[in-house]
Design a protein around this motif. Structure first.
Motif, mmCIF file in Angstrom:
data_model
loop_
_atom_site.group_PDB
_atom_site.id
_atom_site.type_symbol
_atom_site.label_atom_id
_atom_site.label_comp_id
_atom_site.label_asym_id
_atom_site.label_seq_id
_atom_site.Cartn_x
_atom_site.Cartn_y
_atom_site.Cartn_z
ATOM 1 N N SER A 1 35.555 46.653 34.666
ATOM 2 C CA SER A 1 36.916 46.845 35.214
ATOM 3 C C SER A 1 37.968 45.853 34.479
ATOM 4 O O SER A 1 37.289 45.142 33.837
ATOM 5 N N ALA A 2 39.036 45.877 34.301
ATOM 6 C CA ALA A 2 39.632 45.060 33.439
ATOM 7 C C ALA A 2 40.050 43.622 33.828
ATOM 8 O O ALA A 2 40.888 43.077 33.994
ATOM 9 N N TRP A 3 38.601 43.050 33.958
ATOM 10 C CA TRP A 3 38.499 41.521 34.008
ATOM 11 C C TRP A 3 38.366 40.542 32.702
ATOM 12 O O TRP A 3 37.741 40.929 31.889
ATOM 13 N N ASP A 4 39.399 39.711 32.863
ATOM 14 C CA ASP A 4 39.333 38.641 31.798
ATOM 15 C C ASP A 4 38.393 37.478 32.299
ATOM 16 O O ASP A 4 38.282 37.345 33.577
ATOM 17 N N ARG A 5 38.375 36.540 31.280
ATOM 18 C CA ARG A 5 37.393 35.240 31.602
ATOM 19 C C ARG A 5 38.273 34.501 32.691
ATOM 20 O O ARG A 5 37.650 33.871 33.753
ATOM 21 N N ARG A 6 39.437 34.205 32.542
ATOM 22 C CA ARG A 6 40.411 33.589 33.526
ATOM 23 C C ARG A 6 40.235 34.176 34.898
ATOM 24 O O ARG A 6 39.956 33.360 35.998
ATOM 25 N N THR A 7 40.486 35.428 35.180
ATOM 26 C CA THR A 7 40.355 36.092 36.300
ATOM 27 C C THR A 7 38.967 35.919 37.017
ATOM 28 O O THR A 7 38.746 35.682 38.139
ATOM 29 N N PHE A 8 37.961 36.037 36.003
ATOM 30 C CA PHE A 8 36.756 35.765 36.422
ATOM 31 C C PHE A 8 36.225 34.611 37.339
ATOM 32 O O PHE A 8 35.824 34.426 38.430
ATOM 33 N N LYS B 1 38.613 32.309 38.404
ATOM 34 C CA LYS B 1 39.311 31.955 39.285
ATOM 35 C C LYS B 1 38.927 32.857 40.671
ATOM 36 O O LYS B 1 38.882 32.382 41.810
ATOM 37 N N ALA B 2 38.573 33.953 40.373
ATOM 38 C CA ALA B 2 38.212 35.049 41.772
ATOM 39 C C ALA B 2 36.726 34.171 41.970
ATOM 40 O O ALA B 2 36.569 34.320 43.527
ATOM 41 N N ALA B 3 35.906 33.946 41.145
ATOM 42 C CA ALA B 3 34.641 33.022 41.708
ATOM 43 C C ALA B 3 35.090 32.013 42.333
ATOM 44 O O ALA B 3 34.138 31.660 43.557
ATOM 45 N N GLU C 1 53.159 47.186 43.177
ATOM 46 C CA GLU C 1 54.583 46.675 42.808
ATOM 47 C C GLU C 1 54.153 46.061 41.444
ATOM 48 O O GLU C 1 53.063 45.791 40.921
ATOM 49 N N LYS C 2 55.202 46.123 40.550
ATOM 50 C CA LYS C 2 55.183 45.701 39.289
ATOM 51 C C LYS C 2 55.066 44.414 39.007
ATOM 52 O O LYS C 2 55.866 43.486 40.012
ATOM 53 N N ASP C 3 54.364 43.859 38.019
ATOM 54 C CA ASP C 3 54.375 42.231 37.811
ATOM 55 C C ASP C 3 53.937 41.425 38.656
ATOM 56 O O ASP C 3 54.365 40.283 38.932
ATOM 57 N N VAL C 4 52.947 41.973 39.415
ATOM 58 C CA VAL C 4 52.328 40.980 40.287
ATOM 59 C C VAL C 4 51.086 40.106 39.806
ATOM 60 O O VAL C 4 50.276 40.947 39.170
ATOM 61 N N ASP C 5 51.009 38.929 39.970
ATOM 62 C CA ASP C 5 49.771 38.254 39.409
ATOM 63 C C ASP C 5 48.552 38.740 39.911
ATOM 64 O O ASP C 5 48.355 38.521 41.239
ATOM 65 N N PRO C 6 47.618 39.123 39.082
ATOM 66 C CA PRO C 6 46.236 39.443 39.515
ATOM 67 C C PRO C 6 45.706 38.528 40.355
ATOM 68 O O PRO C 6 44.862 38.860 41.417
ATOM 69 N N ILE C 7 45.775 37.396 39.882
ATOM 70 C CA ILE C 7 45.149 36.137 40.738
ATOM 71 C C ILE C 7 45.577 36.003 42.183
ATOM 72 O O ILE C 7 44.854 36.086 43.231
ATOM 73 N N LYS C 8 47.116 36.107 42.133
ATOM 74 C CA LYS C 8 47.589 35.798 43.587
ATOM 75 C C LYS C 8 47.238 37.069 44.374
ATOM 76 O O LYS C 8 47.211 37.031 45.701
#
Length: 531
Positions: free
Chosen positions: A18-25, A27-29, A267-274
């Motif tokens: 799924s389109a996860w990058d290291r930062r998202t990984f 942060k979500a963990a 919605e557009k431009d929503v921060d995936p982490i938020k």
């Protein structure tokens, strides 16, 4: 009952494609790891008698996910339900009893649970050791106060076929749009079960001049979601329906955010982490307010709701989640002409793991009726009468390859009597489901019953401007109605009967309940006929 969820660990989920990058990984963990419940066992409450500002059981009681020997019992202590609960910042002991009589004289089980301060002082008791296919009554006691008495029922033993199984399914109960009169009627019925298909709450801010008004702004924080769930739970008709029968619940989008698709906002431009942080808040509050088993305990922004629940060899429910794992809606969403992305073979509604799980459950099922309890319409309905074509991109129609694969699987595996239950769209439908909707002479492989909303959309009507055109352009549609209400179903070894129960008004109290239409399926013959 066979209760067989599959739960991904945080690491497993985050490393699936799924389109996860290291930062998202990372942060979500961190979101998941920061929750106290996931790091340690709940602390035991002090023995002292606490004093509360008001009655603690203002949100009522509920039960859910029945098995042949038990059921989940739920409550939440909240003397000030719209102000964060109003409980002291400590764990509180809650006593519970289960009895075989409505006066609670013949107690068959009792115990003490802990209402954890970290989980909004909710209580989930997984009772076991009860007799199959039997009615029980239950109650909670905390801080010297007693809860209302709830009624529940266990599932039959795996080898016993019920002579009759009755249940209702419902969805979409926007608090501001109307009164929950339908639940008042439902609570007086004779049912084994209630199935809720999502949109239990709505996330929008309070709107003046409505029938009722949401408290607060649009839900984002954990406190926001807790207060919104609590406001809905204060409705006495909803409380009555929860107290009368066990429920199976699953969510749709409004429990979190409208038209969400996996980790993607509409919605557009929503921060995936938020966005994931907000989803973690929504999921935690959802668990805190629903009669769910520990297997559904959320881990940050992930929560496993899909599961099978069986009622002897007569009926098996596969409860699905069509929101958390799906790819983004194609063609800009909404009702539009299909674009190329609609036919993407990699697009998914269920996600690979849930899809594999569902196929496994259906392949080994020996139930006479196999029910998919899910959210979005599976019938590929043309919503634009006339020569133009418009499909809903938020429904299975927007994921054409995934829809065809699932329906083809039902046909190839000869799954016994597949029935799809759907909510979401605030209208009633009955659809004959086909693998190839372009060939209307192709065989019907399953039946879909779409239930309208409890209140969402306000007062409805028997027909709309597009009714005649939709029925003409979609001959596999047997019924289309825009009133409010729910669907009551009765199942035996030979027939399935669905009665569309409507409340003509929801903006005023005391609306009568009307059976607007009744459809039957004969076992072994897919497709519904009006009776």
């Amino acid at each position: 009952m066979q209760f067989s969820p599959t739960k991904l660990s945080v690491t497993q989920y985050l490393t699936t494609p799924s389109a996860w990058d290291r930062r998202t990984f990372l942060k979500a963990a961190g979101i998941a790891a920061s929750w106290p419940f996931l790091q340690q066992r709940p602390t035991y409450a002090a023995d002292r008698q606490i004093t509360l500002s008001d009655h603690p059981f203002q949100l009522g009681v509920a039960s859910g996910d029945p098995s042949p020997d038990g059921v989940v019992l739920w409550t939440r202590l909240a003397p000030q339900p719209l102000e964060g609960g109003g409980m002291p910042p400590e764990d509180v002991p809650v006593q519970w009893v289960v009895a075989s009589d409505s006066n609670l004289k013949n107690v068959v089980q009792r115990g003490t649970a802990v209402a954890s301060k970290d989980w909004a002082h909710c209580v989930h008791v997984e009772v076991a050791g009860l007799e199959p296919d039997r009615v029980y009554w239950y109650q909670f006691i905390a801080a010297g106060e007693a809860s209302p008495i709830g009624r529940t029922r266990t599932a039959p033993s795996p080898g016993k076929t019920l002579d009759r199984f009755r249940f209702a399914f419902a969805s979409c109960q926007h608090y501001e749009s109307g009164l929950f009169t339908a639940y008042d009627h439902m609570s007086r019925d004779d049912l084994n079960l209630v199935v809720h298909l999502g949109d239990y709450i709505y996330e929008g801010k309070g709107t003046p001049a409505k029938v009722r008004q949401h408290v607060g702004l649009e839900t984002v924080t954990l406190d926001d979601y807790r207060n919104r769930h609590a406001q809905y739970k204060t409705d006495l008709h909803l409380q009555a329906a929860h107290a009368a029968f066990p429920w199976l619940v699953t969510w749709d989008d409004h429990e979190f955010d409208n038209n969400c698709a996996g980790d993607i906002s509409e919605e557009k431009d929503v921060d995936p982490i938020k966005f994931l942080e907000r989803r973690a808040n929504a999921y935690k509050a959802y668990y805190e307010h629903m009669p769910l088993r520990r297997s559904a305990l959320p881990a940050g922004p992930w929560m496993t709701l899909y599961r099978t629940v069986s009622f002897g060899p007569l009926v098996q429910f596969a409860v699905l989640d069509t929101r958390q794992y799906r790819t983004d809606q194609p063609c800009g969403d909404h009702n539009v002409a299909p674009c190329e992305t609609v036919f993407d073979p990699n697009a998914t509604v269920l996600g690979q793991q849930q899809d594999d799980w569902l196929r496994g459950q259906l392949s080994k099922s020996r139930a006479q009726w196999n029910v998919l309890a899910q959210q979005i319409m599976m019938g590929r309905v043309d919503r634009q009468p006339g020569e133009a074509v418009a499909w809903s991109m938020d429904q299975w129609a927007g994921y054409d390859a995934a829809r065809k694969r699932l329906l083809q699987f039902l046909a190839d595996q000869k799954v016994a009597n597949p029935v799809v239950l759907t909510g979401d769209i605030h209208t009633n439908w009955v659809n004959d489901l086909k693998v190839d909707f372009d060939n209307l002479d192709s065989p019907t492989v399953a039946t879909e019953f779409v239930g309208t909303s409890i209140t969402s959309g306000g007062d409805g009507a028997e027909t709309r401007k597009d009714t005649a055109g939709v029925l003409t352009d979609n001959p596999f549609v047997k019924f289309y109605n825009a009133e409010r209400g729910y669907v009551r179903c009765e199942v035996d070894s030979k027939h399935w009967r669905s009665e569309y129960q409507v409340t003509p008004t929801v903006t005023k109290p005391d609306s009568p309940l009307v059976t607007r239409a009744t459809f039957e399926i004969e076992s072994g013959r897919p497709g519904a006929e009006r009776v």
